[in-house]
Design a protein around this motif. Sequence first.
Motif, PDB file in Angstrom:
ATOM      1  N   ARG A 100      -1.559  27.145 -63.584  1.00 55.55           N
ATOM      2  CA  ARG A 100      -0.907  26.135 -63.075  1.00 55.55           C
ATOM      3  C   ARG A 100      -0.269  26.955 -61.390  1.00 55.55           C
ATOM      4  O   ARG A 100      -0.045  28.372 -61.424  1.00 55.55           O
ATOM      5  N   VAL A 101      -0.160  25.715 -61.424  1.00 56.78           N
ATOM      6  CA  VAL A 101      -0.257  25.849 -59.091  1.00 56.78           C
ATOM      7  C   VAL A 101       1.736  25.410 -58.755  1.00 56.78           C
ATOM      8  O   VAL A 101       1.985  25.930 -59.349  1.00 56.78           O
ATOM      9  N   PHE A 102       2.022  27.004 -57.997  1.00 53.74           N
ATOM     10  CA  PHE A 102       2.841  26.590 -57.828  1.00 53.74           C
ATOM     11  C   PHE A 102       3.302  27.372 -55.474  1.00 53.74           C
ATOM     12  O   PHE A 102       2.092  27.416 -55.876  1.00 53.74           O
ATOM     13  N   HIS A 103       4.612  27.315 -55.939  1.00 55.31           N
ATOM     14  CA  HIS A 103       4.897  27.547 -54.413  1.00 55.31           C
ATOM     15  C   HIS A 103       5.484  28.825 -53.652  1.00 55.31           C
ATOM     16  O   HIS A 103       6.258  28.956 -54.736  1.00 55.31           O
ATOM     17  N   CYS A 104       4.749  29.349 -53.782  1.00 57.25           N
ATOM     18  CA  CYS A 104       4.985  31.187 -53.456  1.00 57.25           C
ATOM     19  C   CYS A 104       5.509  31.176 -52.267  1.00 57.25           C
ATOM     20  O   CYS A 104       5.102  30.935 -50.990  1.00 57.25           O
ATOM     21  N   LEU A 105       6.716  32.185 -52.108  1.00 60.69           N
ATOM     22  CA  LEU A 105       7.099  31.937 -50.611  1.00 60.69           C
ATOM     23  C   LEU A 105       7.468  33.688 -50.243  1.00 60.69           C
ATOM     24  O   LEU A 105       7.409  34.674 -50.929  1.00 60.69           O
ATOM     25  N   LYS A 106       7.340  32.671 -48.990  1.00 61.29           N
ATOM     26  CA  LYS A 106       7.488  34.131 -48.468  1.00 61.29           C
ATOM     27  C   LYS A 106       8.205  33.897 -46.684  1.00 61.29           C
ATOM     28  O   LYS A 106       8.314  32.820 -46.542  1.00 61.29           O
ATOM     29  N   PHE A 107       8.160  35.407 -45.737  1.00 68.17           N
ATOM     30  CA  PHE A 107       9.231  35.400 -44.872  1.00 68.17           C
ATOM     31  C   PHE A 107       7.638  34.578 -43.657  1.00 68.17           C
ATOM     32  O   PHE A 107       6.921  34.849 -43.842  1.00 68.17           O
ATOM     33  N   ARG A 108       7.676  33.609 -42.835  1.00 74.98           N
ATOM     34  CA  ARG A 108       6.739  32.656 -42.057  1.00 74.98           C
ATOM     35  C   ARG A 108       6.853  34.109 -41.234  1.00 74.98           C
ATOM     36  O   ARG A 108       7.795  35.146 -40.476  1.00 74.98           O
ATOM     37  N   THR A 109       5.181  34.503 -40.578  1.00 76.86           N
ATOM     38  CA  THR A 109       5.054  36.162 -39.661  1.00 76.86           C
ATOM     39  C   THR A 109       4.441  35.420 -38.786  1.00 76.86           C
ATOM     40  O   THR A 109       2.831  36.037 -38.227  1.00 76.86           O
ATOM     41  N   MET A 110       4.284  33.687 -38.890  1.00 76.95           N
ATOM     42  CA  MET A 110       3.195  33.526 -38.100  1.00 76.95           C
ATOM     43  C   MET A 110       3.574  32.135 -37.366  1.00 76.95           C
ATOM     44  O   MET A 110       3.905  31.337 -38.335  1.00 76.95           O
ATOM     45  N   ARG A 111       3.059  31.977 -36.282  1.00 73.96           N
ATOM     46  CA  ARG A 111       3.239  30.239 -35.737  1.00 73.96           C
ATOM     47  C   ARG A 111       2.949  28.923 -36.723  1.00 73.96           C
ATOM     48  O   ARG A 111       1.570  29.242 -37.567  1.00 73.96           O
ATOM     49  N   VAL A 112       3.899  28.020 -36.910  1.00 72.28           N
ATOM     50  CA  VAL A 112       3.730  27.287 -38.112  1.00 72.28           C
ATOM     51  C   VAL A 112       2.016  26.800 -37.435  1.00 72.28           C
ATOM     52  O   VAL A 112       1.299  26.346 -35.728  1.00 72.28           O
ATOM     53  N   ASN A 113       0.474  26.253 -38.301  1.00 73.23           N
ATOM     54  CA  ASN A 113      -0.282  26.079 -37.945  1.00 73.23           C
ATOM     55  C   ASN A 113      -0.969  25.278 -39.302  1.00 73.23           C
ATOM     56  O   ASN A 113      -0.917  25.329 -40.231  1.00 73.23           O
ATOM     57  N   GLU A 114      -2.296  24.524 -38.582  1.00 72.49           N
ATOM     58  CA  GLU A 114      -2.888  23.978 -39.810  1.00 72.49           C
ATOM     59  C   GLU A 114      -3.706  24.580 -40.544  1.00 72.49           C
ATOM     60  O   GLU A 114      -4.196  24.557 -41.651  1.00 72.49           O
ATOM     61  N   GLU A 115      -3.929  26.285 -40.234  1.00 75.44           N
ATOM     62  CA  GLU A 115      -4.931  26.457 -40.934  1.00 75.44           C
ATOM     63  C   GLU A 115      -4.704  27.528 -42.188  1.00 75.44           C
ATOM     64  O   GLU A 115      -5.206  28.262 -43.021  1.00 75.44           O
ATOM     65  N   ALA A 116      -3.204  27.893 -41.928  1.00 77.65           N
ATOM     66  CA  ALA A 116      -2.436  28.734 -43.047  1.00 77.65           C
ATOM     67  C   ALA A 116      -2.708  28.367 -44.473  1.00 77.65           C
ATOM     68  O   ALA A 116      -2.750  29.684 -45.289  1.00 77.65           O
ATOM     69  N   ASP A 117      -3.482  27.526 -45.207  1.00 79.76           N
ATOM     70  CA  ASP A 117      -3.021  27.732 -46.567  1.00 79.76           C
ATOM     71  C   ASP A 117      -4.544  27.432 -47.116  1.00 79.76           C
ATOM     72  O   ASP A 117      -5.158  27.617 -48.392  1.00 79.76           O
ATOM     73  N   HIS A 118      -5.985  27.905 -45.334  1.00 76.89           N
ATOM     74  CA  HIS A 118      -6.909  27.948 -46.068  1.00 76.89           C
ATOM     75  C   HIS A 118      -7.350  29.802 -45.382  1.00 76.89           C
ATOM     76  O   HIS A 118      -8.926  29.068 -45.728  1.00 76.89           O
ATOM     77  N   ARG A 119      -6.974  29.755 -44.195  1.00 77.72           N
ATOM     78  CA  ARG A 119      -7.435  30.862 -43.920  1.00 77.72           C
ATOM     79  C   ARG A 119      -6.628  31.971 -44.136  1.00 77.72           C
ATOM     80  O   ARG A 119      -5.635  32.329 -42.768  1.00 77.72           O
ATOM     81  N   PRO A 120      -6.627  33.513 -44.409  1.00 74.12           N
ATOM     82  CA  PRO A 120      -5.729  33.981 -44.529  1.00 74.12           C
ATOM     83  C   PRO A 120      -6.516  35.037 -43.267  1.00 74.12           C
ATOM     84  O   PRO A 120      -6.507  34.973 -42.250  1.00 74.12           O
TER      85      PRO A 120
END
Length: 178
Positions: A38-58
């Motif tokens: 099952r897909v869920f939204h994992c929470l973390k404190f944001r450590t990066m600038r907001v960017n479009e690659e965050a969901d597929h580039r570690p």
Amino acid sequence: MVILFVLSWLIPVIGAWIRLDSKGPVLFRQKRIGHNGRVFHCLKFRTMRVNEEADHRPAEIHDERITRAGRLLRKSNLDELPQFLNVWWGDMSVVGPRPHMLSDCIRYSFIISTYSFRSLVRPGITGWAQVNGFHGPAKDYESVMLRYYWDAQYIRKWGPGLDLLIILKTLSLFFSRR
């Protein structure tokens, strides 16, 4: 307990620090694979600038997307604290295989045909692979295989004693880095 005694005051403090350091939300939500796939939204404190690659580039070690506050949060693993909310909501447990990004799960399933075995249990904030030295991005075939090995061992040998051992080892590692 962690939510009440730690997160109740620490989230606002770290949140203010993140907001002073860079623009964007305090928390980062990322789709991850959980129990039974099952897909869920994992929470973390944001450590990066907001960017479009965050969901597929570690993130990488010297990643230009990581903020100053983010470097310290990642190094101390404090960026993971909001995942106790995921535990509260039932998406995660304290101990279990670490949840991976969707793109990583797809990629790893081509390497390991039984990769979905990991989803027989809830993902955890810490796990057997992590206390055995496998944390951060998996860089090569060997590290993917060894993480899977430790995750599979955890699932096969699960019990309250093993969970307690992993929690104690996690705390020991956390405080030894201080």
